[in-house]
Design a protein around this motif. Sequence first.
Motif, PDB file in Angstrom:
ATOM      1  N   THR A  12      -6.473 101.851 -91.310  1.00 52.89           N
ATOM      2  CA  THR A  12      -6.007 102.993 -92.098  1.00 52.89           C
ATOM      3  C   THR A  12      -6.093 104.263 -91.266  1.00 52.89           C
ATOM      4  OG1 THR A  12      -8.224 103.484 -92.937  1.00 52.89           O
ATOM      5  CG2 THR A  12      -6.894 101.893 -94.200  1.00 52.89           C
ATOM      6  N   ASP A  13      -5.435 105.314 -91.773  1.00 51.16           N
ATOM      7  CA  ASP A  13      -5.518 106.608 -91.099  1.00 51.16           C
ATOM      8  C   ASP A  13      -6.973 107.057 -91.000  1.00 51.16           C
ATOM      9  OD1 ASP A  13      -2.813 106.268 -91.466  1.00 51.16           O
ATOM     10  OD2 ASP A  13      -2.469 108.205 -92.435  1.00 51.16           O
ATOM     11  N   ALA A  14      -7.715 106.844 -92.066  1.00 56.38           N
ATOM     12  CA  ALA A  14      -9.112 107.285 -92.087  1.00 56.38           C
ATOM     13  C   ALA A  14      -9.934 106.532 -91.039  1.00 56.38           C
ATOM     14  CB  ALA A  14      -9.706 107.076 -93.477  1.00 56.38           C
ATOM     15  N   LEU A  15      -9.682 105.228 -90.878  1.00 54.60           N
ATOM     16  CA  LEU A  15     -10.399 104.457 -89.872  1.00 54.60           C
ATOM     17  C   LEU A  15     -10.116 105.001 -88.478  1.00 54.60           C
ATOM     18  CD1 LEU A  15     -12.031 102.003 -88.861  1.00 54.60           C
ATOM     19  CD2 LEU A  15      -9.886 100.706 -88.892  1.00 54.60           C
ATOM     20  N   VAL A  16      -8.846 105.250 -88.178  1.00 51.35           N
ATOM     21  CA  VAL A  16      -8.488 105.741 -86.842  1.00 51.35           C
ATOM     22  C   VAL A  16      -9.122 107.109 -86.606  1.00 51.35           C
ATOM     23  CG1 VAL A  16      -6.581 106.324 -85.300  1.00 51.35           C
ATOM     24  CG2 VAL A  16      -6.370 104.390 -86.872  1.00 51.35           C
ATOM     25  N   ARG A  17      -9.138 107.950 -87.621  1.00 56.05           N
ATOM     26  CA  ARG A  17      -9.798 109.256 -87.498  1.00 56.05           C
ATOM     27  C   ARG A  17     -11.287 109.091 -87.168  1.00 56.05           C
ATOM     28  NH1 ARG A  17      -6.632 113.508 -86.471  1.00 56.05           N
ATOM     29  NH2 ARG A  17      -5.005 113.868 -88.030  1.00 56.05           N
ATOM     30  N   ARG A  18     -11.928 108.130 -87.828  1.00 54.77           N
ATOM     31  CA  ARG A  18     -13.350 107.913 -87.584  1.00 54.77           C
ATOM     32  C   ARG A  18     -13.596 107.423 -86.157  1.00 54.77           C
ATOM     33  NH1 ARG A  18     -13.304 105.473 -92.703  1.00 54.77           N
ATOM     34  NH2 ARG A  18     -13.549 103.386 -91.772  1.00 54.77           N
ATOM     35  N   LEU A  19     -12.757 106.505 -85.695  1.00 58.00           N
ATOM     36  CA  LEU A  19     -12.908 105.998 -84.338  1.00 58.00           C
ATOM     37  C   LEU A  19     -12.736 107.118 -83.316  1.00 58.00           C
ATOM     38  CD1 LEU A  19     -10.898 102.653 -84.656  1.00 58.00           C
ATOM     39  CD2 LEU A  19     -13.373 102.883 -84.416  1.00 58.00           C
ATOM     40  N   LEU A  20     -11.731 107.949 -83.517  1.00 55.35           N
ATOM     41  CA  LEU A  20     -11.521 109.061 -82.590  1.00 55.35           C
ATOM     42  C   LEU A  20     -12.693 110.044 -82.634  1.00 55.35           C
ATOM     43  CD1 LEU A  20      -7.727 109.711 -83.229  1.00 55.35           C
ATOM     44  CD2 LEU A  20      -8.728 108.954 -81.067  1.00 55.35           C
TER      45      LEU A  20
END
Length: 311
Positions: A12-20
């Motif tokens: 999800t967008d939220a997951l990618v944001r967290r990884l970054l």
Amino acid sequence: MDAVPDADVDITDALVRRLLASQHPDLAGLPLERADNGWDNVVYRLGDRLGVRLPRRGAAHRPLLNELRWLPFLAPRLPLPVPAAARRGRPAPGYPYHWAVVPWFEGRSAALARPGERDAYAAQLAGFLRALHVPAPGDAPRSPVRGVPLALRAESLAARLATGRLPQGDTLRAVFAEGTRAPLHRGPALWLHGDPHPHNMVVHPAAAGAPARLAAVVDFGDLTAGDPASDLAAAWLHFTARGRSVFRAALADGSGRPRHDDDAWLRARGWAVHLGAVMALLPADDPLHAVGRHALRQVVEECGSAVSGLG
């Protein structure tokens, strides 16, 4: 048949944001937009110049690791940009795979261009493959489905032809069989892209009357070493007869001698049948569906009853 495999993880967008935010916080504030949900990877656009590539299933993880290791080595030797990682990402809570921040290449998929338009970059693609197809080291990755003897794909092709959804099945079988009868690749295993179809080529949007030009070659998930015939199938996937003629001529070495003998081209045409069948059975709204149909038409038009075994 050939539906996109289910994902192992919900990206999800939220997951990618967290990884970054946790691993590359200087990039976390850039605009983020999902660009593609592919067979193996989800791709996001990150700001104006970057993308994020994340495996969506376990089978795609090892190919990404191969890209992370080998593309920085290959990129300086190639005449077109490729997505060598700008940053690397690690597994983290909620996401079990490595991932990558890669360059973003402006343009559009060559699969969305007409075959006649694609003919314009035939020499350019040949030059890229000429530079790539050099002997690979012994520890280069090996694929079970690319760069291998064509006969290993016979069962897969037979299953697709058995659906009855592909026209001119007898001709396609004969062309494939002719490829399997050709002598096997001799000499060292060469570096291969593994999947150089039009959807893995980025073209510059052509101005009115201007020829299409390749801007980048992407998705090296099938990067491998082996027989170049599977890469040479691109001649039928991309081009019309005119483009194939230019493509073959441009693959010659510096002295003008062909780099590939007639047997290699028979194997390549057999690969075009196999790969075309795989793509042609994808859903009609998939860009590769039209690519596959085009490749099979090109093979049939080129061969007709002249193919050995058709009578």
